[in-house]
Design a protein around this motif. Structure first.
Motif, PDB file in Angstrom:
ATOM      1  N   ASP A   2      79.548  53.902  40.468  1.00  0.00           N
ATOM      2  CA  ASP A   2      79.407  55.312  40.830  1.00  0.00           C
ATOM      3  C   ASP A   2      80.749  55.901  41.283  1.00  0.00           C
ATOM      4  N   PHE A   3      80.749  57.194  41.526  1.00  0.00           N
ATOM      5  CA  PHE A   3      81.978  57.921  41.834  1.00  0.00           C
ATOM      6  C   PHE A   3      82.702  57.333  43.047  1.00  0.00           C
ATOM      7  N   GLU A   4      81.952  57.059  44.107  1.00  0.00           N
ATOM      8  CA  GLU A   4      82.560  56.548  45.331  1.00  0.00           C
ATOM      9  C   GLU A   4      83.194  55.176  45.112  1.00  0.00           C
ATOM     10  N   GLU A   5      82.547  54.357  44.301  1.00  0.00           N
ATOM     11  CA  GLU A   5      83.114  53.042  43.985  1.00  0.00           C
ATOM     12  C   GLU A   5      84.405  53.183  43.177  1.00  0.00           C
ATOM     13  N   LYS A   6      84.431  54.148  42.279  1.00  0.00           N
ATOM     14  CA  LYS A   6      85.643  54.382  41.485  1.00  0.00           C
ATOM     15  C   LYS A   6      86.792  54.848  42.370  1.00  0.00           C
ATOM     16  N   ILE A   7      86.495  55.716  43.320  1.00  0.00           N
ATOM     17  CA  ILE A   7      87.536  56.191  44.236  1.00  0.00           C
ATOM     18  C   ILE A   7      88.068  55.027  45.071  1.00  0.00           C
ATOM     19  N   LYS A   8      87.170  54.169  45.529  1.00  0.00           N
ATOM     20  CA  LYS A   8      87.586  52.990  46.312  1.00  0.00           C
ATOM     21  C   LYS A   8      88.470  52.090  45.459  1.00  0.00           C
ATOM     22  N   LYS A   9      88.062  51.879  44.219  1.00  0.00           N
ATOM     23  CA  LYS A   9      88.844  51.031  43.311  1.00  0.00           C
ATOM     24  C   LYS A   9      90.217  51.659  43.052  1.00  0.00           C
ATOM     25  N   LEU A  10      90.276  52.985  42.903  1.00  0.00           N
ATOM     26  CA  LEU A  10      91.567  53.659  42.729  1.00  0.00           C
ATOM     27  C   LEU A  10      92.462  53.450  43.943  1.00  0.00           C
ATOM     28  N   GLN A  11      91.879  53.509  45.131  1.00  0.00           N
ATOM     29  CA  GLN A  11      92.660  53.282  46.354  1.00  0.00           C
ATOM     30  C   GLN A  11      93.187  51.848  46.387  1.00  0.00           C
ATOM     31  N   ASP A  12      92.341  50.903  46.000  1.00  0.00           N
ATOM     32  CA  ASP A  12      92.773  49.498  45.951  1.00  0.00           C
ATOM     33  C   ASP A  12      93.922  49.316  44.962  1.00  0.00           C
ATOM     34  N   ILE A  13      93.801  49.942  43.805  1.00  0.00           N
ATOM     35  CA  ILE A  13      94.864  49.856  42.797  1.00  0.00           C
ATOM     36  C   ILE A  13      96.149  50.466  43.343  1.00  0.00           C
ATOM     37  N   SER A  14      96.036  51.607  43.980  1.00  0.00           N
ATOM     38  CA  SER A  14      97.203  52.266  44.560  1.00  0.00           C
ATOM     39  C   SER A  14      97.886  51.362  45.586  1.00  0.00           C
ATOM     40  N   ASP A  15      97.088  50.732  46.432  1.00  0.00           N
ATOM     41  CA  ASP A  15      97.641  49.816  47.432  1.00  0.00           C
ATOM     42  C   ASP A  15      98.360  48.645  46.768  1.00  0.00           C
ATOM     43  N   GLU A  33      94.651  50.845  34.282  1.00  0.00           N
ATOM     44  CA  GLU A  33      93.288  50.822  34.815  1.00  0.00           C
ATOM     45  C   GLU A  33      93.050  52.024  35.726  1.00  0.00           C
ATOM     46  N   GLY A  34      94.044  52.357  36.531  1.00  0.00           N
ATOM     47  CA  GLY A  34      93.927  53.508  37.426  1.00  0.00           C
ATOM     48  C   GLY A  34      93.793  54.819  36.669  1.00  0.00           C
ATOM     49  N   VAL A  35      94.561  54.971  35.611  1.00  0.00           N
ATOM     50  CA  VAL A  35      94.489  56.193  34.809  1.00  0.00           C
ATOM     51  C   VAL A  35      93.100  56.334  34.183  1.00  0.00           C
ATOM     52  N   LEU A  36      92.569  55.238  33.667  1.00  0.00           N
ATOM     53  CA  LEU A  36      91.229  55.285  33.066  1.00  0.00           C
ATOM     54  C   LEU A  36      90.176  55.647  34.116  1.00  0.00           C
ATOM     55  N   LEU A  37      90.279  55.056  35.302  1.00  0.00           N
ATOM     56  CA  LEU A  37      89.340  55.391  36.376  1.00  0.00           C
ATOM     57  C   LEU A  37      89.477  56.855  36.789  1.00  0.00           C
ATOM     58  N   ALA A  38      90.700  57.337  36.889  1.00  0.00           N
ATOM     59  CA  ALA A  38      90.921  58.731  37.270  1.00  0.00           C
ATOM     60  C   ALA A  38      90.305  59.672  36.237  1.00  0.00           C
ATOM     61  N   LYS A  39      90.445  59.347  34.957  1.00  0.00           N
ATOM     62  CA  LYS A  39      89.848  60.179  33.911  1.00  0.00           C
ATOM     63  C   LYS A  39      88.330  60.204  34.033  1.00  0.00           C
ATOM     64  N   GLU A  40      87.741  59.047  34.333  1.00  0.00           N
ATOM     65  CA  GLU A  40      86.292  58.989  34.516  1.00  0.00           C
ATOM     66  C   GLU A  40      85.864  59.834  35.717  1.00  0.00           C
ATOM     67  N   TYR A  42      87.463  62.487  36.975  1.00  0.00           N
ATOM     68  CA  TYR A  42      87.592  63.901  36.603  1.00  0.00           C
ATOM     69  C   TYR A  42      86.423  64.346  35.735  1.00  0.00           C
ATOM     70  N   LYS A  43      86.006  63.472  34.814  1.00  0.00           N
ATOM     71  CA  LYS A  43      84.872  63.817  33.953  1.00  0.00           C
ATOM     72  C   LYS A  43      83.613  63.989  34.790  1.00  0.00           C
ATOM     73  N   GLN A  44      83.388  63.061  35.728  1.00  0.00           N
ATOM     74  CA  GLN A  44      82.214  63.180  36.588  1.00  0.00           C
ATOM     75  C   GLN A  44      82.269  64.464  37.416  1.00  0.00           C
ATOM     76  N   LEU A  45      83.426  64.788  37.946  1.00  0.00           N
ATOM     77  CA  LEU A  45      83.558  66.019  38.738  1.00  0.00           C
ATOM     78  C   LEU A  45      83.283  67.255  37.888  1.00  0.00           C
ATOM     79  N   ASN A  46      83.778  67.265  36.665  1.00  0.00           N
ATOM     80  CA  ASN A  46      83.523  68.398  35.773  1.00  0.00           C
ATOM     81  C   ASN A  46      82.045  68.508  35.420  1.00  0.00           C
TER      82      ASN A  46
END
Length: 68
Positions: A2-15, A33-40, A42-46
């Motif tokens: 879900d969206f929250e898990e993707k955001i957490k994963k993006l934060q982990d990748i950033s770290d 991997e981060g770019v793909l998650l970010a695109k997903e 953005y799609k969910q937000l749209n």
């Protein structure tokens, strides 16, 4: 995922990308991997934005019909 898990994963990748001992090839993989998650995300937000707009339009139509 879900969206929250993707955001957490993006934060982990950033770290992990901030690790000075990270190899270039691992960094590129993480970045990709981060770019793909970010695109997903953005799609969910749209998609959510579109649903909210539909709900708002429906409410406006209901209000207009209720007072006629």
């Amino acid at each position: 995922m879900d969206f929250e898990e993707k955001i957490k994963k993006l934060q982990d990748i950033s770290d992990r990308l901030e690790d000075p001992n990270l190899s270039m090839s691992d960094g590129v993989k993480l970045y990709e991997e981060g770019v793909l998650l970010a695109k997903e995300c953005y799609k969910q937000l749209n998609d959510i934005k579109g649903k909210i707009n539909i709900i708002k339009q429906d409410l406006e139509t209901f209000r207009e019909e209720s007072f006629e």
